[in-house]
Design a protein around this motif. Sequence first.
Motif, short mmCIF file in Angstrom:
data_model
loop_
_atom_site.label_atom_id
_atom_site.label_comp_id
_atom_site.label_asym_id
_atom_site.label_seq_id
_atom_site.Cartn_x
_atom_site.Cartn_y
_atom_site.Cartn_z
N LEU A 222 4.79 2.07 -10.91
CA LEU A 222 4.78 3.01 -11.33
C LEU A 222 3.81 4.34 -10.68
O LEU A 222 3.85 4.85 -10.10
CB LEU A 222 2.99 4.02 -12.36
N ILE A 223 3.03 2.73 -9.21
CA ILE A 223 3.49 3.51 -7.37
C ILE A 223 4.23 2.60 -6.71
O ILE A 223 4.15 1.09 -7.29
CB ILE A 223 2.08 3.83 -7.34
N GLU A 224 5.27 3.33 -5.79
CA GLU A 224 5.52 1.87 -4.91
C GLU A 224 4.66 1.65 -3.54
O GLU A 224 3.13 1.78 -4.02
CB GLU A 224 6.83 2.97 -3.36
N TRP A 225 4.53 0.51 -3.90
CA TRP A 225 4.12 -0.65 -3.11
C TRP A 225 4.42 -1.15 -1.33
O TRP A 225 5.43 -1.95 -2.18
CB TRP A 225 3.16 -0.99 -3.63
N ASN A 226 4.38 -0.45 -0.87
CA ASN A 226 5.19 -1.47 0.74
C ASN A 226 4.49 -1.21 1.74
O ASN A 226 4.70 -0.28 2.53
CB ASN A 226 7.00 -0.33 0.39
N PRO A 227 4.21 -2.38 1.59
CA PRO A 227 2.60 -2.19 3.55
C PRO A 227 4.12 -2.21 4.54
O PRO A 227 3.95 -1.50 5.72
CB PRO A 227 1.76 -3.28 3.27
N GLU A 228 5.22 -3.00 3.92
CA GLU A 228 6.42 -3.76 5.57
C GLU A 228 6.43 -1.85 5.71
O GLU A 228 6.69 -2.03 6.76
CB GLU A 228 7.42 -4.32 4.84
N ARG B 249 -5.80 3.57 5.88
CA ARG B 249 -3.95 5.02 5.89
C ARG B 249 -3.49 3.68 4.25
O ARG B 249 -2.44 3.44 4.50
CB ARG B 249 -3.23 3.87 6.76
N TRP B 250 -4.19 2.81 4.08
CA TRP B 250 -4.13 2.38 2.66
C TRP B 250 -2.99 2.94 2.05
O TRP B 250 -2.02 3.02 1.47
CB TRP B 250 -5.33 1.48 1.36
N ILE B 251 -3.83 4.24 1.36
CA ILE B 251 -2.63 5.00 0.67
C ILE B 251 -1.23 5.89 0.98
O ILE B 251 -0.52 5.73 -0.21
CB ILE B 251 -3.69 6.14 0.46
N GLU B 252 -1.11 4.90 2.32
CA GLU B 252 0.56 5.67 2.84
C GLU B 252 0.71 4.60 2.31
O GLU B 252 2.57 4.84 2.25
CB GLU B 252 -0.16 6.28 4.69
N MET B 253 0.43 3.46 2.50
CA MET B 253 1.84 2.64 1.56
C MET B 253 1.29 2.41 0.06
O MET B 253 2.38 1.53 -0.21
CB MET B 253 0.88 0.42 2.07
N ALA B 254 0.84 2.98 -0.62
CA ALA B 254 1.04 2.88 -1.51
C ALA B 254 1.33 4.01 -2.70
O ALA B 254 0.35 5.15 -2.72
CB ALA B 254 -0.68 2.63 -2.40
N ALA C 127 -2.78 -0.59 -19.06
CA ALA C 127 -2.24 -0.75 -17.82
C ALA C 127 -2.43 -2.86 -17.22
O ALA C 127 -3.86 -2.91 -17.94
CB ALA C 127 -2.93 -0.28 -16.69
N LEU C 128 -1.76 -3.32 -16.56
CA LEU C 128 -2.08 -4.83 -16.41
C LEU C 128 -1.85 -4.86 -14.67
O LEU C 128 -0.43 -4.84 -14.33
CB LEU C 128 -2.02 -5.44 -17.13
N SER C 129 -2.89 -4.89 -14.05
CA SER C 129 -2.43 -4.32 -12.75
C SER C 129 -3.06 -5.58 -11.62
O SER C 129 -4.94 -5.43 -11.79
CB SER C 129 -2.46 -3.43 -11.95
N ASN C 130 -3.01 -6.48 -10.09
CA ASN C 130 -3.78 -6.98 -9.93
C ASN C 130 -4.33 -5.67 -8.71
O ASN C 130 -2.53 -5.37 -7.40
CB ASN C 130 -2.37 -7.70 -9.10
N PHE C 131 -4.76 -5.52 -8.73
CA PHE C 131 -5.79 -4.17 -8.09
C PHE C 131 -7.23 -4.60 -7.59
O PHE C 131 -7.55 -4.70 -7.68
CB PHE C 131 -5.60 -2.88 -8.83
N GLY C 132 -7.60 -4.24 -5.72
CA GLY C 132 -8.86 -4.26 -5.99
C GLY C 132 -9.62 -3.17 -6.60
O GLY C 132 -9.21 -1.71 -7.02
N VAL C 133 -10.99 -3.81 -6.37
CA VAL C 133 -12.20 -2.33 -6.94
C VAL C 133 -11.77 -0.82 -6.54
O VAL C 133 -11.71 0.32 -7.07
CB VAL C 133 -13.86 -2.92 -7.33
N ALA D 38 -7.01 5.08 -5.19
CA ALA D 38 -5.90 5.01 -6.05
C ALA D 38 -5.56 6.63 -7.00
O ALA D 38 -5.02 7.37 -7.63
CB ALA D 38 -4.79 4.20 -6.92
N GLU D 39 -7.16 5.96 -8.20
CA GLU D 39 -6.70 7.51 -9.28
C GLU D 39 -7.18 8.89 -8.71
O GLU D 39 -7.10 9.35 -9.40
CB GLU D 39 -8.37 6.56 -9.29
N THR D 40 -7.61 8.97 -7.44
CA THR D 40 -7.77 10.08 -6.69
C THR D 40 -6.48 11.00 -6.49
O THR D 40 -6.40 11.92 -6.74
CB THR D 40 -9.13 10.05 -5.21
N HIS D 41 -5.69 10.03 -5.95
CA HIS D 41 -4.11 10.51 -5.93
C HIS D 41 -3.43 10.54 -6.58
O HIS D 41 -1.96 11.39 -6.96
CB HIS D 41 -3.64 9.38 -4.55
#
Length: 206
Positions: free
Chosen positions: A14-20, A78-83, A106-112, A118-121
């Motif tokens: 649902l959201i691109e996750w690409n720290p690299e 700058r975490w949100i820029e990775m997500a 939703a079943l996701s590996n995600f920090g609290v 992420a919810e705010t965005h």
Amino acid sequence: MTIKAVVFDIGNVLIEWNPERFYDSVIGEERRRAMFSETDLHGMNERVDKGEAFRDTVMAHAADLPEWRAEIEMWHDRWIEMASPAIDHSVRLLRALRRRGVPVYALSNFGVETFALAETHYPFLEEFDKRFVSGHLEMVKPYPEIYETLERETGLAPETLLFTDDRADNIEAAQARGWGVHLFEGAEAFAARLVQEGLLTEEEAR
């Protein structure tokens, strides 16, 4: 047995996750490759996914590696820029299923803290019938306990669930429990699977 509910992973579904990709844009690919080979950033992130405090975990890791400190601190600052960005077609599928009255989880590996950020965005993260987030549960995929928790709390039999995730190990763990599974490699193929299962029409799946 007929599929009764659809279970979504979030990152790269649902959201691109690409720290690299983020670090390539900020410090260049060569320096990013060196940093990722010398520091266990994904291991650090997994600790956050298991429920450790986001800021404390990242900053402690950065302090232990002073030569990479500024770059590692970006993981927090700058975490949100990775997500980002959202995968719009997947979001449309989520909403189409809801309109049809199909339960979505939703079943996701995600920090609290990262999930709260992420919810705010991404307001669509609040549209699930229930969310099973690893940081809150203090258990992660692909370990069986998190799948068992979803089964127990939804009251649904494994064979009535269709789960999509971009990681093969997470898919295999669900499949071993009898879930229907779809390895996510793009929203169009997942849309076709939802049509095949009779959950959406072709028009609804666009």
